[in-house]
Design a protein around this motif. Sequence first.
Motif, PDB file in Angstrom:
ATOM      1  N   ILE A   1      -6.081  -3.857  18.310  1.00  0.00           N
ATOM      2  CA  ILE A   1      -5.996  -3.395  16.921  1.00  0.00           C
ATOM      3  C   ILE A   1      -5.706  -4.604  16.035  1.00  0.00           C
ATOM      4  O   ILE A   1      -4.709  -5.309  16.230  1.00  0.00           O
ATOM      5  N   SER A   2      -6.566  -4.846  15.062  1.00  0.00           N
ATOM      6  CA  SER A   2      -6.357  -5.954  14.132  1.00  0.00           C
ATOM      7  C   SER A   2      -5.093  -5.735  13.311  1.00  0.00           C
ATOM      8  O   SER A   2      -4.753  -4.591  12.966  1.00  0.00           O
ATOM      9  N   ASP A   3      -4.403  -6.820  13.000  1.00  0.00           N
ATOM     10  CA  ASP A   3      -3.163  -6.669  12.223  1.00  0.00           C
ATOM     11  C   ASP A   3      -3.437  -6.080  10.839  1.00  0.00           C
ATOM     12  O   ASP A   3      -2.590  -5.397  10.269  1.00  0.00           O
ATOM     13  N   ASN A   4      -4.651  -6.305  10.299  1.00  0.00           N
ATOM     14  CA  ASN A   4      -4.978  -5.755   8.984  1.00  0.00           C
ATOM     15  C   ASN A   4      -4.993  -4.233   8.985  1.00  0.00           C
ATOM     16  O   ASN A   4      -4.804  -3.600   7.941  1.00  0.00           O
ATOM     17  N   ALA A   5      -5.241  -3.651  10.162  1.00  0.00           N
ATOM     18  CA  ALA A   5      -5.276  -2.191  10.259  1.00  0.00           C
ATOM     19  C   ALA A   5      -3.878  -1.593  10.279  1.00  0.00           C
ATOM     20  O   ALA A   5      -3.717  -0.385  10.070  1.00  0.00           O
ATOM     21  N   LEU A   6      -2.868  -2.424  10.514  1.00  0.00           N
ATOM     22  CA  LEU A   6      -1.523  -1.885  10.716  1.00  0.00           C
ATOM     23  C   LEU A   6      -0.472  -2.431   9.755  1.00  0.00           C
ATOM     24  O   LEU A   6       0.431  -1.691   9.344  1.00  0.00           O
ATOM     25  N   PHE A   7      -0.548  -3.726   9.444  1.00  0.00           N
ATOM     26  CA  PHE A   7       0.571  -4.366   8.750  1.00  0.00           C
ATOM     27  C   PHE A   7       0.111  -5.121   7.505  1.00  0.00           C
ATOM     28  O   PHE A   7      -1.030  -5.587   7.426  1.00  0.00           O
ATOM     29  N   ALA A   8       1.055  -5.275   6.598  1.00  0.00           N
ATOM     30  CA  ALA A   8       0.857  -6.218   5.497  1.00  0.00           C
ATOM     31  C   ALA A   8       1.131  -7.621   6.025  1.00  0.00           C
ATOM     32  O   ALA A   8       1.770  -7.800   7.069  1.00  0.00           O
ATOM     33  N   SER A   9       0.633  -8.636   5.334  1.00  0.00           N
ATOM     34  CA  SER A   9       0.806 -10.012   5.791  1.00  0.00           C
ATOM     35  C   SER A   9       2.278 -10.364   5.956  1.00  0.00           C
ATOM     36  O   SER A   9       3.102 -10.122   5.061  1.00  0.00           O
ATOM     37  N   GLY A  10       2.618 -10.920   7.122  1.00  0.00           N
ATOM     38  CA  GLY A  10       3.984 -11.356   7.390  1.00  0.00           C
ATOM     39  C   GLY A  10       4.963 -10.235   7.610  1.00  0.00           C
ATOM     40  O   GLY A  10       6.178 -10.475   7.663  1.00  0.00           O
ATOM     41  N   SER A  11       4.495  -8.985   7.766  1.00  0.00           N
ATOM     42  CA  SER A  11       5.393  -7.835   7.931  1.00  0.00           C
ATOM     43  C   SER A  11       5.144  -7.150   9.280  1.00  0.00           C
ATOM     44  O   SER A  11       4.045  -7.217   9.835  1.00  0.00           O
ATOM     45  N   ALA A  12       6.174  -6.481   9.779  1.00  0.00           N
ATOM     46  CA  ALA A  12       6.050  -5.714  11.021  1.00  0.00           C
ATOM     47  C   ALA A  12       6.139  -4.218  10.768  1.00  0.00           C
ATOM     48  O   ALA A  12       6.122  -3.425  11.718  1.00  0.00           O
TER      49      ALA A  12
END
Length: 269
Positions: free
Chosen positions: A142-153
């Motif tokens: 899962i790409s981070d763009n699908a789950l999180f804002a930049s620099g956030s968890a």
Amino acid sequence: MSKKTKHEPHEEHADESWLLPYADLLTLLLALFIVMYAMSATDNKKFEEMSKAFNTALSTGTGVLSFNSAMPSDKNLDKGKKNSEENVVSNADKQKQKSQLAKQEQEDLEKLKKQLDQYIKNNGLTTLLNTKLNQSQLTITISDNALFASGSAVVKPESRQLALAISNMLQQFPTYNVVVSGHTDNMPISNNEYASNWDLSSDRALHFMKILLQNPKLDPSKFTSTAFGEFHPVATNATDAGRAKNRRVEVSILRKYTSDTQETSVTGK
């Protein structure tokens, strides 16, 4: 005039006392040959009977010819053969059972992969998610763009539905171990919340796993979260596109059995 008595000449007789030990020696030699012949025969029962007879006749019962412990009986041979055959059958049954379980596991993972691929296609997520099945695991990337804002968890509110959909599919196969891993690119983190990419990747994996486990039908003991930071890239970090691929969360469903099938690698599109 008196008549003189006529004496027969005295006959010399040879000493025949040597015949006794000679006869004993011949008897012992005969017994030895018979015993040697019996030892080479396959009928152990007759040999044991013969051994007892010679012990009684030629000794005082001290068991000079007693070889019971040196030669296995037919009963012991049969028992050993039977145990060996049982071990062969048992190993064959175990191998057959393992092959059947591996086959069932392959069918389970292929079924789950098809469900995930269909979900990805139906929801237009082909650029953000993909699946891969190989001989060790089924991995959902899962790409981070699908789950999180930049620099956030923190998982985006609109992305929680994705986690819940995955958890609903996983509940069909509750016995598999699942590893949720976080990955980043090699760009140093630059905010006050995280000191390194290790920390960011760890928190992302943990937060996503917690949403999966909101499904009460999943067993938390089967789940593990782990962080890889920037150290397991799948693309180059020299380009924006490569770094975007490296920033990801992976959900891996681990195999329990080695599959005899050839490795399958399919990416959802």
